[in-house]
Scaffold this motif. Structure first.
Motif, PDB file in Angstrom:
ATOM      1  N   ALA A   1       7.017 -18.725 -33.764  1.00 39.57           N
ATOM      2  CA  ALA A   1       6.528 -18.257 -35.131  1.00 39.57           C
ATOM      3  C   ALA A   1       5.392 -17.605 -35.587  1.00 39.57           C
ATOM      4  O   ALA A   1       4.872 -17.507 -36.550  1.00 39.57           O
ATOM      5  N   GLY A   2       4.335 -17.538 -34.413  1.00 42.65           N
ATOM      6  CA  GLY A   2       3.091 -17.235 -34.578  1.00 42.65           C
ATOM      7  C   GLY A   2       2.153 -18.149 -35.232  1.00 42.65           C
ATOM      8  O   GLY A   2       1.214 -17.846 -35.691  1.00 42.65           O
ATOM      9  N   GLN A   3       2.564 -19.497 -35.130  1.00 47.44           N
ATOM     10  CA  GLN A   3       1.616 -20.447 -35.502  1.00 47.44           C
ATOM     11  C   GLN A   3       0.396 -20.576 -34.566  1.00 47.44           C
ATOM     12  O   GLN A   3       0.390 -20.117 -33.039  1.00 47.44           O
ATOM     13  N   PRO A   4      -0.914 -21.151 -35.012  1.00 49.13           N
ATOM     14  CA  PRO A   4      -2.045 -21.136 -34.118  1.00 49.13           C
ATOM     15  C   PRO A   4      -1.883 -22.197 -32.958  1.00 49.13           C
ATOM     16  O   PRO A   4      -1.059 -23.026 -33.159  1.00 49.13           O
ATOM     17  N   ILE A   5      -2.086 -21.686 -31.892  1.00 45.22           N
ATOM     18  CA  ILE A   5      -2.315 -22.709 -30.724  1.00 45.22           C
ATOM     19  C   ILE A   5      -3.793 -22.611 -29.982  1.00 45.22           C
ATOM     20  O   ILE A   5      -4.489 -21.967 -30.519  1.00 45.22           O
ATOM     21  N   VAL A   6      -3.990 -23.979 -29.409  1.00 48.00           N
ATOM     22  CA  VAL A   6      -5.265 -24.032 -28.629  1.00 48.00           C
ATOM     23  C   VAL A   6      -5.229 -24.024 -27.367  1.00 48.00           C
ATOM     24  O   VAL A   6      -3.901 -24.636 -27.038  1.00 48.00           O
ATOM     25  N   MET A   7      -6.063 -23.776 -26.531  1.00 50.49           N
ATOM     26  CA  MET A   7      -6.180 -24.191 -25.190  1.00 50.49           C
ATOM     27  C   MET A   7      -7.012 -25.525 -25.047  1.00 50.49           C
ATOM     28  O   MET A   7      -8.053 -25.318 -25.559  1.00 50.49           O
ATOM     29  N   PRO A   8      -6.467 -26.370 -24.250  1.00 46.60           N
ATOM     30  CA  PRO A   8      -7.326 -27.360 -24.248  1.00 46.60           C
ATOM     31  C   PRO A   8      -8.583 -27.394 -23.256  1.00 46.60           C
ATOM     32  O   PRO A   8      -8.602 -26.516 -22.507  1.00 46.60           O
ATOM     33  N   ALA A   9      -9.814 -27.961 -23.863  1.00 40.51           N
ATOM     34  CA  ALA A   9     -10.780 -28.138 -23.211  1.00 40.51           C
ATOM     35  C   ALA A   9     -10.645 -28.559 -21.738  1.00 40.51           C
ATOM     36  O   ALA A   9     -10.898 -29.688 -21.554  1.00 40.51           O
ATOM     37  N   THR A  10     -10.634 -27.776 -20.658  1.00 38.86           N
ATOM     38  CA  THR A  10     -10.539 -28.396 -19.398  1.00 38.86           C
ATOM     39  C   THR A  10     -11.756 -27.679 -18.669  1.00 38.86           C
ATOM     40  O   THR A  10     -11.582 -27.610 -17.377  1.00 38.86           O
ATOM     41  N   LEU A  11     -12.474 -27.037 -19.134  1.00 40.50           N
ATOM     42  CA  LEU A  11     -13.747 -26.503 -18.342  1.00 40.50           C
ATOM     43  C   LEU A  11     -14.701 -27.473 -17.751  1.00 40.50           C
ATOM     44  O   LEU A  11     -14.842 -28.657 -18.320  1.00 40.50           O
ATOM     45  N   SER A  12     -14.955 -27.312 -16.309  1.00 40.96           N
ATOM     46  CA  SER A  12     -15.725 -28.324 -15.719  1.00 40.96           C
ATOM     47  C   SER A  12     -17.128 -28.145 -16.238  1.00 40.96           C
ATOM     48  O   SER A  12     -17.500 -27.345 -16.979  1.00 40.96           O
ATOM     49  N   ALA A  13     -17.970 -29.349 -16.184  1.00 39.01           N
ATOM     50  CA  ALA A  13     -19.222 -29.508 -16.551  1.00 39.01           C
ATOM     51  C   ALA A  13     -20.278 -28.363 -16.164  1.00 39.01           C
ATOM     52  O   ALA A  13     -20.815 -27.927 -16.736  1.00 39.01           O
ATOM     53  N   GLU A  14     -19.971 -27.743 -14.831  1.00 36.24           N
ATOM     54  CA  GLU A  14     -20.516 -26.794 -14.105  1.00 36.24           C
ATOM     55  C   GLU A  14     -20.119 -25.312 -14.773  1.00 36.24           C
ATOM     56  O   GLU A  14     -20.922 -24.598 -15.389  1.00 36.24           O
ATOM     57  N   GLN A  15     -18.919 -25.434 -15.188  1.00 36.92           N
ATOM     58  CA  GLN A  15     -18.486 -24.118 -15.958  1.00 36.92           C
ATOM     59  C   GLN A  15     -18.890 -24.181 -17.549  1.00 36.92           C
ATOM     60  O   GLN A  15     -19.312 -23.262 -18.120  1.00 36.92           O
TER      61      GLN A  15
ATOM     62  N   ARG B   1     -23.675 -19.708 -23.002  1.00 27.96           N
ATOM     63  CA  ARG B   1     -24.130 -18.750 -23.814  1.00 27.96           C
ATOM     64  C   ARG B   1     -22.795 -17.981 -24.543  1.00 27.96           C
ATOM     65  O   ARG B   1     -23.022 -17.724 -25.638  1.00 27.96           O
ATOM     66  N   GLN B   2     -21.780 -17.984 -23.906  1.00 26.84           N
ATOM     67  CA  GLN B   2     -20.711 -17.199 -24.568  1.00 26.84           C
ATOM     68  C   GLN B   2     -19.685 -18.300 -25.233  1.00 26.84           C
ATOM     69  O   GLN B   2     -18.816 -17.839 -26.102  1.00 26.84           O
ATOM     70  N   LEU B   3     -19.867 -19.427 -24.787  1.00 27.69           N
ATOM     71  CA  LEU B   3     -19.031 -20.548 -25.691  1.00 27.69           C
ATOM     72  C   LEU B   3     -19.529 -20.774 -26.940  1.00 27.69           C
ATOM     73  O   LEU B   3     -18.668 -21.110 -27.752  1.00 27.69           O
ATOM     74  N   LEU B   4     -20.716 -20.454 -27.020  1.00 26.03           N
ATOM     75  CA  LEU B   4     -21.569 -20.420 -28.256  1.00 26.03           C
ATOM     76  C   LEU B   4     -21.090 -19.611 -29.288  1.00 26.03           C
ATOM     77  O   LEU B   4     -21.109 -19.617 -30.451  1.00 26.03           O
TER      78      LEU B   4
ATOM     79  N   ASP C   1     -16.115 -18.985  -9.462  1.00 26.30           N
ATOM     80  CA  ASP C   1     -14.951 -18.920 -10.335  1.00 26.30           C
ATOM     81  C   ASP C   1     -13.792 -18.027 -10.258  1.00 26.30           C
ATOM     82  O   ASP C   1     -12.814 -18.058 -10.576  1.00 26.30           O
ATOM     83  N   VAL C   2     -14.503 -16.806  -9.621  1.00 28.83           N
ATOM     84  CA  VAL C   2     -13.700 -15.567  -9.516  1.00 28.83           C
ATOM     85  C   VAL C   2     -12.730 -15.493  -8.391  1.00 28.83           C
ATOM     86  O   VAL C   2     -13.500 -15.630  -7.461  1.00 28.83           O
ATOM     87  N   ASN C   3     -11.497 -15.182  -8.485  1.00 26.76           N
ATOM     88  CA  ASN C   3     -10.572 -14.968  -7.485  1.00 26.76           C
ATOM     89  C   ASN C   3     -10.617 -13.299  -7.099  1.00 26.76           C
ATOM     90  O   ASN C   3     -10.187 -12.744  -7.950  1.00 26.76           O
ATOM     91  N   VAL C   4     -11.313 -13.043  -5.994  1.00 16.44           N
ATOM     92  CA  VAL C   4     -11.306 -11.576  -5.905  1.00 16.44           C
ATOM     93  C   VAL C   4     -10.269 -11.191  -4.984  1.00 16.44           C
ATOM     94  O   VAL C   4     -10.175 -11.602  -3.773  1.00 16.44           O
ATOM     95  N   VAL C   5      -9.288 -10.105  -5.318  1.00 14.62           N
ATOM     96  CA  VAL C   5      -8.503  -9.638  -4.580  1.00 14.62           C
ATOM     97  C   VAL C   5      -8.799  -8.265  -4.132  1.00 14.62           C
ATOM     98  O   VAL C   5      -9.080  -7.525  -4.843  1.00 14.62           O
ATOM     99  N   GLU C   6      -8.803  -8.273  -2.914  1.00 12.25           N
ATOM    100  CA  GLU C   6      -9.096  -6.782  -2.290  1.00 12.25           C
ATOM    101  C   GLU C   6      -8.060  -6.045  -1.948  1.00 12.25           C
ATOM    102  O   GLU C   6      -7.095  -6.242  -1.274  1.00 12.25           O
TER     103      GLU C   6
END
Ligand SMILES: [Zn+2]
Lengths: 91, 392
Positions: free
Chosen positions: B111-125, B131-134, B217-222
């Motif tokens: 129905a296009g209602q708002p959803i959020v992604m849960p905060a599961t970022l690690s402390a390191e992340q 700076r971009q979370l802000l 954090d990045v999974n690089v696929v060659e």
């Protein structure tokens, strides 16, 4: 009247290196013909041997593609800016 | 089977169900929201403001989460079955105003209602991306989205280098690096994914090492290969967005056609000496590359391979326009370059914008397309040196 034409890098050598030139014309077709006549080498870059515009070159009049205006018949008036944008493939 | 059917029918008779609109209205009036799905379902997104108590833990945890037994409680699961049982359990615990969302989170999303992604970022992340979370347009939900995104960089050269580095730094979770070349010392003037030490090694190996060193954090696929009609569909399949940083027309048309056929967005960039072009091709939302340039520039008129010369910093500017557009597309933020060709002239220090329109006669995305599968285009880079009259 004088119309300003923005030229891409590839075509600048044919006009002595200038990024833009001023051409007297009242239509896009007339402008291309005048450019091709005044600057040796440009004809081959812009026009097919048949005289049609090359399909890898886009011509914009005031940011609008002439294919969505009246193609070469698109009229030009004082103050219009014409830009020539070719396909490039450097990466 | 009939045992379960009878049971759910009876349970649904004992509880109150609401549709998405009624749930939305109840939530707007301050209803508590309880998500009774499992943790992995919750991690894929949930209703804003919901508390997560999987159904197995409901009896133990609900009284801490919702203290007022007269409060309106909207329970939901994925499809409306588990939440029906949950509503009955809550009634047994003394909650008097519990409703179950019919169709669950699936219908809510639909129905296009708002959803959020849960905060599961690690402390390191949280530190890495602080700076971009802000930035409100990114935030934790946006960062999660980037971490789950898959971007294919076609070309690990002039454009792919800056785009790849910044997309990796921003936390795009999967980056495919596609290139069949090995690093040459003449690349290093602009291809900043590579270093002196990587001369002679495949660009994919060298680029992947640089990206992994920048952001684990990045999974690089060659993809150490050259795209052709036989492999392009399989290669692009897993990716959300394709960054076109290739240096030849054959690949540009191949990528375009494959992307149109699979409805994937291409972030286009191209450079020549001191001039660059960029735009975004999103099938269905605007033109494709063939709409703009139905035919490639013939090689004798287009010394546009890297032998033709390029100011080393130029791909930096254009590649970063591509990276920026990629992030905007992944985040669903801002106004993208769809339908607009941006050109940059480094010598003149000028940016210009031209309108691009879908061509109804386009061979691949037009009203009567003639291209229905990918084919290889014969185009080779053939450069005849010409005098350059300008002072570079
Ligand atoms: Zn098209």
């Amino acid at each position: 009247m004088a119309i300003e034409v923005q030229l891409p890098s590839q075509l600048r050598p044919f006009v002595g290196g200038a990024a833009k030139v001023s051409v007297e014309a009242t239509s896009v077709g007339g402008l291309i013909e005048a450019l091709a006549t005044q600057h040796a080498g440009l004809r081959d870059r812009l026009l097919e041997p048949s005289g049609e515009l090359r399909r890898f070159v886009r011509i914009f009049v005031n940011e609008e593609d002439i294919r969505f205006l009246q193609d070469e018949k698109t009229a030009l008036k004082a103050g219009d800016t014409v830009a020539i944008v070719p396909a490039i493939a450097g990466g | 089977m009939s045992g379960f059917k009878e049971l759910i029918k009876r349970v649904k008779g004992e509880i109150r169900e609401v549709n998405v609109e009624q749930a939305r209205a109840a939530i707007a009036n301050g209803a508590a929201i309880v998500d009774v799905r499992e943790a992995d379902e919750w991690a894929d997104g949930h209703v804003p403001g919901a508390v997560h108590i999987s159904r197995g833990l409901l009896e133990q945890r609900i009284e801490d989460a919702v203290k007022d037994k007269a409060a309106v409680v909207v329970a939901y699961c994925a499809g409306g079955t588990r939440s029906a049982f949950a509503a009955r359990t809550l009634a047994e615990l003394g909650y008097t105003n519990v409703v179950s969302l019919v169709g669950g989170f699936g219908k809510w999303k639909e129905a296009g209602q708002p959803i959020v992604m849960p905060a599961t970022l690690s402390a390191e992340q949280k530190r890495r991306y602080s700076r971009q979370l802000l930035v409100p347009e990114v935030g934790e939900a946006g960062q999660q989205r980037l971490l789950k995104s898959k971007v294919l960089l076609v070309g690990a050269g002039g454009l792919g280098s800056p785009a790849g580095l910044y997309l990796a730094a921003a936390g795009v979770g999967t980056l495919g690096l596609l290139d069949s070349d090995v690093v040459d010392v003449s690349n290093l003037q602009r291809q900043i994914l590579h270093t002196n030490a990587s001369v002679g090694t495949p660009k994919t190996t060298s680029g992947a090492a640089t990206i992994r060193a920048l952001n684990p954090d990045v999974n690089v696929v060659e993809h150490n290969l050259r795209l052709d009609s036989g492999n392009v569909m399989d290669v692009i399949a897993p990716y959300d967005v394709i960054v076109d940083g290739c240096d030849n027309f054959s690949t540009k048309y191949l990528v375009n056609d494959a992307a149109v056929l699979t409805k994937k967005t291409v972030i286009y960039g191209s450079i020549y000496r001191f001039e660059g072009q960029a735009t975004v091709f999103t099938p269905g939302a605007g033109p494709c590359y063939r709409c703009v340039f139905p035919e490639p520039t013939p090689s004798e008129l287009a010394p546009s391979c890297d032998e033709a010369g390029v100011l080393g910093v130029l791909p930096g500017t254009v590649g970063l326009i591509q990276a920026t557009e990629t992030l905007k597309v992944l985040l669903g933020r801002g106004r993208s370059l769809v339908g607009r060709l941006l050109t940059y002239d480094a010598l003149e220090s000028s940016y210009r914008e031209y309108k691009l329109r879908r061509d109804p006669k386009c061979a691949v995305c037009g009203d009567a397309p003639t291209i229905r599968e990918v084919t290889d285009l014969e185009w080779s880079c053939h450069f005849e040196p010409k005098p350059v009259p300008v002072g570079l």
